[in-house]
Design an enzyme around this catalytic site. Structure first.
Site: not given
Ligand code: F6P
Length: 530
Positions: A194, A200, A253-254, A339, A370, A497
């Site tokens: 997003k 990462e 994002g979620r 979250e 189990h 972060k």
């Molecule tokens: O974990 C924090 C967060 O902002 C989430 O809400 C989101 O899904 C994830 O990082 C990835 O963010 P982006 O889609 O901006 O890379």
């Protein structure tokens, strides 16, 4: 409605007071009614929404509790808040944004949503007709990852001619694992982010680009697609315009599964799967909007969750999908719930005053039985359980499906019914233990009365999965409203972060080790500095 400007007048905002729950008289009545309510399953209490049956018989229930729940919702202006959410008002006041994911699946979406969906479908159509991209590397994390993993495991478990690898973790081992053995010339790299700033994702994307370049791919950027709310950033990164699919600030994002983030699912399984999920979610939106409170599934699930967490004090929620294909539902709901509800202050910055969002955990059944069910049955804490099962399987082996159904029902019954000492004693004696029966019996006692919900999908169709996910989204929204918190921000994650970026500079030697760290962190930065 314009998502950025037309917040309804009643919409909760940071400036509007959100009195902590314990100060509300409605809360006191709710707690009182919850304590007096029936403990479990004295009668069937099953609701239906968008084809899903939700059996709440295993939760506290009484007419008084129902009424107290409705009053509590009224005290939190539920109807106005729900309208605000579904009409694209500012539902996320700490970021001054809407949380308008429902607009992505509306039966008649706004023009920009239709345009991006059509672009995505056309991309898939062309790729399929040219039989391109045997391999897809989907790079993204959190909401840019879990939803796609979930839908792929749910509907792509029979495998297709396309091979999908997921790359979320910054760990270089994950990178090696994702790329190893793939033919770079027939690989599409999908970067979902997003913000298009997530370390990462950008680092992994860069490595994937270098991998394409090192293999001598003629136009490496032509093998990259970006899905983002920052198309300008993706373009600066080098992704060609025609390969950038947009979503918007007003999609958290979620919740981005409902956007072009599902391109990978469309490529790997089919665009029909994505369309089916969207219509199932839309049907649940409709139910959430229209069903009266007593029949409103997300609302009733939310109230049950509030009883479990804030009245009875259960610290966690177990998700037990009795379906191999729904294993990824656990981390998906984990992110969605934790979250969203992992907060402790109200919208106007006061302590909430009661325990909020539970830790969410689980595993697909019957593996779960189990692994940790012993703890659920006889551990000192226990946890409410959401059992999720499909009435019909999509394989021919009825015997297996009956066994799965039987296990699910049996575990649930044991958790609810329990076993008292006298029953355990009789059992021990019947089993031949006489001299030590009195002592052995203690070990066989189950307290019972463990809260649970049984969620029955007719079959695992895209429609049913879409409806299921939207049901959890709305449940979480209602819980956030009652607790008075903002379920749409994630400042806690942001803090980590920022610290990581500073520590990265110190580890790489770009910056000296700062003296602002605690003794242990400073020690390990020095130890790892290379
Ligand atoms: O974990 C924090 C967060 O902002 C989430 O809400 C989101 O899904 C994830 O990082 C990835 O963010 P982006 O889609 O901006 O890379």
């Amino acid at each position: 409605m314009n998502a950025h400007t037309d917040a309804l007048p009643d919409a909760p905002s940071v400036t509007r007071p959100t009195p902590p729950l314990p100060t509300l008289p409605e809360w006191e009545c709710f707690c009182d009614a919850a304590h007096k309510a029936n403990q479990y399953a004295f009668e069937l209490h099953c609701l239906k929404a968008a084809g899903i049956q939700v059996d709440l018989s295993g939760q506290r229930y009484s007419p008084e509790l129902q009424q107290a729940g409705a009053q509590l919702l009224a005290a939190r202006n539920f109807e106005a808040a729900r309208a605000n959410l579904l009409q694209g008002g500012i539902a996320n006041p700490t970021e001054q944004r809407a949380a308008w994911h429902s607009a992505l699946r509306a039966p008649a979406p706004i023009a920009e949503v239709i345009k991006e969906r059509e672009r995505m479908n056309e991309f898939v159509r062309v790729a399929d007709s040219e039989r391109r991209w045997r391999n897809i590397v989907h790079i993204g994390i959190g909401g840019s990852d879990w939803g796609v993993r979930l839908s792929l495991a749910a509907f792509g478990y029979r495998r297709s001619w396309r091979n999908v690898r997921f790359l979320a973790n910054i760990d270089g081992h994950a990178l090696e694992h994702a790329l190893s053995g793939l033919d770079p010339h027939d690989t599409l790299v999908v970067i979902a982010s997003k913000s298009f700033t997530t370390t990462e994702t950008l680092q992994n994307g860069q490595r994937a680009l270098e991998w394409l370049q090192a293999a001598g791919v003629a136009n490496p950027y032509e093998q990259i697609v970006a899905i983002t709310a920052r198309p300008d950033a993706a373009a600066r990164w080098g992704v060609p315009q025609g390969h950038i699919f947009q979503f918007w600030d007003w999609v958290g994002g979620r919740f981005s599964l409902w956007s072009a983030v599902s391109l990978t699912t469309a490529l790997a399984v089919s665009a029909d799967v994505v369309a089916g999920m969207l219509s199932g979610a839309a049907a649940m939106d409709q139910h959430f909007l229209e069903a009266p409170i007593a029949q409103n599934v997300p609302v009733q699930m939310a109230l049950a969750g509030i009883v479990n967490r804030s009245v009875l004090g259960y610290g966690s929620l177990n998700i037990s999908p009795y379906d191999f294909r729904l294993g990824n539902l656990v981390p998906y709901i984990q992110q969605l719930d934790m979250e969203s509800l992992g907060k402790s202050v109200t919208l106007d910055g006061q302590p909430v005053g009661v325990p909020t969002g539970p830790a969410v955990w689980g595993l697909a059944g019957t593996d779960a039985q189990h692994t940790f069910y012993q703890w659920l049955h006889q551990g000192s804490d226990g946890a409410p359980v959401d059992f999720i099962i499909c009435q019909q399987a999509d394989h021919e082996n009825q015997e297996h499906h009956r066994l799965l159904l039987a296990n699910c029902l049996a575990q649930r019954e044991a958790l609810m019914r329990g076993k008292n000492y006298e029953q355990a004693l009789a059992e021990c004696r019947n089993g031949g233990a006489n001299a030590d029966a009195a002592q052995l019996a203690h070990h066989r006692v189950h307290s019972g009365g463990r809260p649970n919900t049984l969620i029955v999908l007719p079959r695992l169709t895209p429609f049913a999965l879409g409806a299921l996910l939207a049901m959890y989204e709305h449940k979480i929204f209602v819980q956030g409203l009652i607790w008075g918190i903002n379920p749409f921000d994630q400042w806690g994650v942001e803090y980590g972060k920022v610290l990581a970026s500073g520590i990265m500079d110190e580890l790489s030697g770009e910056q000296p080790v700062q003296n602002k760290h605690d003794a242990s962190t400073s020690h390990w930065i020095r130890a790892f500095r290379g």
